[in-house]
Design a protein around this motif. Structure first.
Motif, PDB file in Angstrom:
ATOM      1  N   LEU A 435     125.625  17.259  31.519  1.00 58.53           N
ATOM      2  CA  LEU A 435     124.379  16.580  31.890  1.00 58.53           C
ATOM      3  C   LEU A 435     123.581  17.431  32.874  1.00 58.53           C
ATOM      4  O   LEU A 435     122.371  17.606  32.731  1.00 58.53           O
ATOM      5  N   LYS A 436     124.276  17.970  33.854  1.00 59.64           N
ATOM      6  CA  LYS A 436     123.611  18.808  34.858  1.00 59.64           C
ATOM      7  C   LYS A 436     123.029  20.065  34.202  1.00 59.64           C
ATOM      8  O   LYS A 436     121.908  20.472  34.503  1.00 59.64           O
ATOM      9  N   ARG A 437     123.809  20.668  33.290  1.00 57.07           N
ATOM     10  CA  ARG A 437     123.291  21.875  32.627  1.00 57.07           C
ATOM     11  C   ARG A 437     122.069  21.540  31.778  1.00 57.07           C
ATOM     12  O   ARG A 437     121.174  22.351  31.617  1.00 57.07           O
ATOM     13  N   GLU A 438     122.073  20.339  31.231  1.00 57.66           N
ATOM     14  CA  GLU A 438     120.972  19.956  30.340  1.00 57.66           C
ATOM     15  C   GLU A 438     119.715  19.598  31.112  1.00 57.66           C
ATOM     16  O   GLU A 438     118.618  20.003  30.738  1.00 57.66           O
ATOM     17  N   LEU A 439     119.854  18.838  32.180  1.00 58.26           N
ATOM     18  CA  LEU A 439     118.659  18.274  32.823  1.00 58.26           C
ATOM     19  C   LEU A 439     118.459  18.717  34.274  1.00 58.26           C
ATOM     20  O   LEU A 439     117.478  18.313  34.900  1.00 58.26           O
ATOM     21  N   GLY A 440     119.346  19.531  34.818  1.00 56.48           N
ATOM     22  CA  GLY A 440     119.128  20.130  36.130  1.00 56.48           C
ATOM     23  C   GLY A 440     118.782  19.116  37.207  1.00 56.48           C
ATOM     24  O   GLY A 440     119.491  18.120  37.411  1.00 56.48           O
ATOM     25  N   ALA A 441     117.650  19.374  37.891  1.00 59.73           N
ATOM     26  CA  ALA A 441     117.262  18.566  39.049  1.00 59.73           C
ATOM     27  C   ALA A 441     117.035  17.104  38.693  1.00 59.73           C
ATOM     28  O   ALA A 441     117.079  16.231  39.572  1.00 59.73           O
ATOM     29  N   ALA A 442     116.774  16.798  37.432  1.00 60.22           N
ATOM     30  CA  ALA A 442     116.586  15.392  37.052  1.00 60.22           C
ATOM     31  C   ALA A 442     117.839  14.573  37.355  1.00 60.22           C
ATOM     32  O   ALA A 442     117.746  13.364  37.596  1.00 60.22           O
ATOM     33  N   THR A 443     119.007  15.233  37.356  1.00 58.92           N
ATOM     34  CA  THR A 443     120.223  14.471  37.662  1.00 58.92           C
ATOM     35  C   THR A 443     120.242  14.036  39.139  1.00 58.92           C
ATOM     36  O   THR A 443     120.848  13.021  39.463  1.00 58.92           O
ATOM     37  N   ASP A 444     119.551  14.786  39.996  1.00 56.76           N
ATOM     38  CA  ASP A 444     119.426  14.345  41.392  1.00 56.76           C
ATOM     39  C   ASP A 444     118.555  13.089  41.482  1.00 56.76           C
ATOM     40  O   ASP A 444     118.819  12.195  42.301  1.00 56.76           O
ATOM     41  N   VAL A 445     117.521  13.048  40.648  1.00 65.52           N
ATOM     42  CA  VAL A 445     116.680  11.843  40.613  1.00 65.52           C
ATOM     43  C   VAL A 445     117.516  10.660  40.125  1.00 65.52           C
ATOM     44  O   VAL A 445     117.438   9.557  40.675  1.00 65.52           O
ATOM     45  N   MET A 446     118.330  10.897  39.105  1.00 63.23           N
ATOM     46  CA  MET A 446     119.229   9.825  38.634  1.00 63.23           C
ATOM     47  C   MET A 446     120.148   9.359  39.771  1.00 63.23           C
ATOM     48  O   MET A 446     120.368   8.160  39.946  1.00 63.23           O
ATOM     49  N   ALA A 447     120.667  10.325  40.533  1.00 61.52           N
ATOM     50  CA  ALA A 447     121.571   9.969  41.637  1.00 61.52           C
ATOM     51  C   ALA A 447     120.842   9.144  42.698  1.00 61.52           C
ATOM     52  O   ALA A 447     121.419   8.222  43.280  1.00 61.52           O
ATOM     53  N   SER A 448     119.571   9.453  42.949  1.00 58.76           N
ATOM     54  CA  SER A 448     118.789   8.659  43.914  1.00 58.76           C
ATOM     55  C   SER A 448     118.645   7.218  43.434  1.00 58.76           C
ATOM     56  O   SER A 448     118.714   6.276  44.233  1.00 58.76           O
ATOM     57  N   ILE A 449     118.407   7.066  42.147  1.00 59.02           N
ATOM     58  CA  ILE A 449     118.253   5.712  41.594  1.00 59.02           C
ATOM     59  C   ILE A 449     119.575   4.961  41.701  1.00 59.02           C
ATOM     60  O   ILE A 449     119.615   3.793  42.108  1.00 59.02           O
ATOM     61  N   LYS A 450     120.666   5.659  41.349  1.00 59.41           N
ATOM     62  CA  LYS A 450     121.996   5.050  41.467  1.00 59.41           C
ATOM     63  C   LYS A 450     122.248   4.605  42.915  1.00 59.41           C
ATOM     64  O   LYS A 450     122.690   3.469  43.156  1.00 59.41           O
ATOM     65  N   ALA A 451     121.942   5.472  43.867  1.00 61.43           N
ATOM     66  CA  ALA A 451     122.191   5.141  45.278  1.00 61.43           C
ATOM     67  C   ALA A 451     121.331   3.961  45.732  1.00 61.43           C
ATOM     68  O   ALA A 451     121.765   3.133  46.530  1.00 61.43           O
ATOM     69  N   ALA A 452     120.108   3.877  45.198  1.00 60.77           N
ATOM     70  CA  ALA A 452     119.214   2.789  45.605  1.00 60.77           C
ATOM     71  C   ALA A 452     119.661   1.453  45.035  1.00 60.77           C
ATOM     72  O   ALA A 452     119.591   0.425  45.709  1.00 60.77           O
ATOM     73  N   LEU A 453     120.137   1.453  43.787  1.00 57.39           N
ATOM     74  CA  LEU A 453     120.448   0.185  43.130  1.00 57.39           C
ATOM     75  C   LEU A 453     121.907  -0.232  43.308  1.00 57.39           C
ATOM     76  O   LEU A 453     122.245  -1.402  43.145  1.00 57.39           O
ATOM     77  N   ASP A 454     122.764   0.727  43.619  1.00 62.97           N
ATOM     78  CA  ASP A 454     124.197   0.423  43.764  1.00 62.97           C
ATOM     79  C   ASP A 454     124.726   1.238  44.935  1.00 62.97           C
ATOM     80  O   ASP A 454     125.530   2.166  44.764  1.00 62.97           O
ATOM     81  N   PRO A 455     124.282   0.906  46.152  1.00 60.37           N
ATOM     82  CA  PRO A 455     124.549   1.771  47.309  1.00 60.37           C
ATOM     83  C   PRO A 455     126.044   1.983  47.579  1.00 60.37           C
ATOM     84  O   PRO A 455     126.429   3.033  48.081  1.00 60.37           O
ATOM     85  N   ASP A 456     126.881   1.010  47.233  1.00 65.20           N
ATOM     86  CA  ASP A 456     128.315   1.184  47.474  1.00 65.20           C
ATOM     87  C   ASP A 456     129.056   1.745  46.261  1.00 65.20           C
ATOM     88  O   ASP A 456     130.283   1.884  46.287  1.00 65.20           O
ATOM     89  N   GLY A 457     128.309   2.037  45.212  1.00 65.29           N
ATOM     90  CA  GLY A 457     128.929   2.659  44.043  1.00 65.29           C
ATOM     91  C   GLY A 457     129.995   1.799  43.393  1.00 65.29           C
ATOM     92  O   GLY A 457     131.007   2.312  42.917  1.00 65.29           O
TER      93      GLY A 457
END
Lengths: 467, 467
Positions: A435-457
């Motif tokens: 996923l990281k190789r495919e979409l690069g920095a977009a995966t950081d944006v995904m991680a921000s969304i994950k952290a915002a909606l599910d802060p405790d993972g």
């Protein structure tokens, strides 16, 4: 087995949560070893990581109750449909609670005039279509397995007729979901389209249970077509078959299904099903429409196929004959399993722009040969999506390692062609590095969304993103 | 004018930012009053709130440069296409920088075999279709105005042929975008489908410039059909017209366009265009396909229409005759403007499940009468989406107030029918109160995403969400 990394466990939280849930759910809370293992992943070569318990809710409110308990104690919570996903999606690398949706299997409403319906997540594809048949309706997405609608939504599934009807993202109108704080939201109304704010529906479609628990799904339906025609045609090369596919789509023929079997696959079905298909690439097609329209579609395809060297073109609307023409596809799975009994079949899932498909399949076959593997290709060719099944003796470490290398090289090849490492199976545990190789920095944006909606993972940890 | 709330301005930040951008962009940085006002909103009754400056980037990197400067100094940044949006989307309630994409208007690549292309955001719909015509391709989404592809993406636009080809969400494959920290991301590869992680493509489609600046768009294209047929048919009631529409869709006729004009609209076009259409609800249709297929589609619709009392059904594939049949639709805007010269036409945009459409239009007409207004209905009826144009003397405070009440009641009515306050125009400034009524707690989830991706709120403040 391919090892899956274990994540740190919150033992105290898990223990407390299990006590609370046992009290609320009684017999619908299970901790037996076999049921837990069945709820870890079993359909792939990824190691089984069972949850600590399995709970069977009946209502959205019960799911919200479970989420609240798990949120309070920071315990992982993993949605489970019927377990047909292929990339370790339902494994529990940090333990926690598997929420089995199989008892939330009510079809809540069907709106024939609006061509949509509302279902609970545990409804299966076949259950839904059986229910709809008498109304002259059907739900088109067909990933092969009799998956649940919830699971198909969570993995953005598609399958053989996505070329005409799209994927789950195109066929989900709205979702009800439980967020990490236990709130129940609806992402959209039942109107056919909307520009009302962020598209939370499609953010949750394909989120693999990592952002929310899907508890209700509003689906688009289709009228059962007046006629269906099936067709098949052999081609001298994969490239010729792809030329026919591209011309057919560009010409506007609304093909419903268009499946490619490579030469190795055709040989396998000939052997298994006692067919005498020419051992060269084969296209299987299906057309939906009026009697006149499917006849015209079939004829148009036949002409296009002939121009690029297609041979043995046949088409029919007769039900028995249709089954005969498509036998090669229906028996495909069993035919591949027959080649080397005892070996596991490992499925890849790359998708590339159609113009690159023939080259991608050719290089796929070169890599199989270089690595000394046995592999066969079947493709949803109208979408540029194909699955290579690699036959692997899981006790042979060297073969497993060569198969892993093949999977990695194929994913990288697809990515280098502006394609994706997963057309329809999802990322799960297995494809996170790609996923990281495919979409690069977009995966950081995904991680921000994950952290915002599910802060405790708490939602399905260790999936999609590397954290 | 309807007042728009001003937000606090960061005067020092704006001044510093303007100095830096002037130095980098020279003549491509403008602060004249008229150009600023032109870049605030002008096509609706919402008050104009001009930005402090307008800048014209040429490249994605230049957009990233602008974002970085604005981010450093916490200054609002508002993407601008051609300004055809209808809900105050490009207003600058806190001042700041309008980024005019009109000079980023390159068609970067067309892939005829893959039926897709890559464009910069300032490319207009007509520019793209002119470019594609000789290749036998077209981009189907048609919102009426010659909007930019960037603007259409940002508002999740659709229009007359969404019933067949979907909305922007269905026709954008991937985006390049600049995030709030200035990073340039791509949301997906060019493959036709993918299950690789969260669907950032569709999160940005319809985000109205509030989450990122869209700098590149990969679009699905269609082959120009062999034949197009146009048709029209009158109906005794809106309900009868809707019955015909529902039956046609359920029967699987792949109608390309299906527009409803209510009696008031037909009367208006009769007067303006010297037509002699029966003054009753009118359906205008378009069919795409082979010659045989459009003939069959037209005939099928004709039979369905007759069963529910449709009269005066005509269809043709002749280009001149097609224009004649659709004249009522082509002249519609001018015909409505002719009814009360000097009055403004205010457009609503509700969308409901098709089964509720006739009732919604009937109650819409009741409300118009109760409030003593003049209003006409045109609808993308296959989607359940219709626009009421209310003619308002903007100098007459009472009429403006009654029109505002009408808009509010209509939005609430649609929401009560499981519909939406916006089928295709978006939320902007104008519809923020209704978004909350429509989607409740989901708007908090939207706010969490906004806060995660744009923590300083620099992207298009005061739009979509109330904060």
């Amino acid at each position: 087995m391919v090892q899956a990394t274990a994540l740190p466990r919150n033992e105290a939280g898990i223990e407390t949560t299990m006590g609370i849930l046992k009290q609320q759910f009684g017999e619908r809370f299970q901790t037996g070893k076999s049921i837990r293992e069945q709820h870890g992943h079993t359909t792939t070569w990824i190691e089984n990581q069972p949850p600590d318990a399995v709970v069977f809710p009946h209502t959205s409110q019960e799911v919200a109750d479970i989420v609240k308990v798990c949120a309070t104690h920071k315990v992982p919570i993993i949605a489970f449909g019927v377990g047909t996903s292929l990339e370790g999606h339902v494994n529990a690398p940090a333990g926690g609670i598997s929420v089995d949706m199989s008892q939330m299997n009510q079809i809540l409403a069907v709106y024939p005039e609006d061509l949509n319906c509302v279902v609970q997540p545990g409804v299966t594809r076949e259950q839904l279509n059986t229910h709809l048949r008498d109304m002259g309706l059907f739900f088109p997405i067909d990933p092969g397995a009799n998956a649940t609608i919830g699971g198909m939504t969570a993995t953005r599934a598609s399958g053989t007729n996505a070329v005409r009807y799209g994927t789950m993202k195109d066929n989900v109108i709205a979702l009800e979901a439980v967020m990490a704080d236990g709130r129940i939201i609806k992402t959209a109304q039942r109107a056919k389209k909307s520009s009302a704010g962020y598209d939370l529906t499609r953010l949750l479609v394909g989120s693999e249970g990592t952002l929310a628990m899907i508890t209700g799904i509003t689906l688009r339906l289709q009228g059962i077509p007046e006629a269906m025609a099936s067709a098949r045609c052999s081609f001298p090369t994969v490239d010729a078959a792809c030329q026919a596919v591209m011309a057919t789509i560009q010409y506007g023929v609304p093909v419903a299904r268009m499946e490619l079997l490579d030469t190795a696959s055709v040989a396998a079905v000939n052997a298994y099903s006692k067919l005498d298909l020419p051992e060269s690439p084969l296209l299987l097609l299906e057309f939906h429409g009026s009697e006149a329209s499917v006849a015209e579609q079939s004829a148009t395809f036949g002409e296009i196929a002939e121009e690029v060297g297609g041979t043995g073109f046949e088409w029919t609307t007769n039900a028995e004959e249709r089954t005969r023409l498509w036998k090669a596809r229906h028996d495909y799975y069993w035919a591949t399993m027959q080649i080397s009994p005892g070996k596991a079949g490992i499925a890849t899932d790359v998708c590339v722009p159609i113009s690159r498909l023939a080259e991608c399949v050719a290089r796929n076959n070169d890599m199989i040969e270089e690595l000394g593997l046995v592999g066969l290709v079947v493709g949803h060719v109208g979408d540029g999506n194909f699955h290579t099944t690699i036959l692997v003796d899981m006790a042979d470490k060297d073969e497993v390692s060569r198969a892993e290398e093949f999977v990695g090289r194929l994913n990288d090849l697809a990515i280098s062609m502006d394609g994706t490492c997963t057309g329809e199976h999802g990322i799960g545990q297995g494809k996170r590095p790609y996923l990281k190789r495919e979409l690069g920095a977009a995966t950081d944006v995904m991680a921000s969304i994950k952290a915002a909606l599910d802060p405790d993972g708490i939602f399905n940890p260790g999936k999609i993103l590397s954290t």
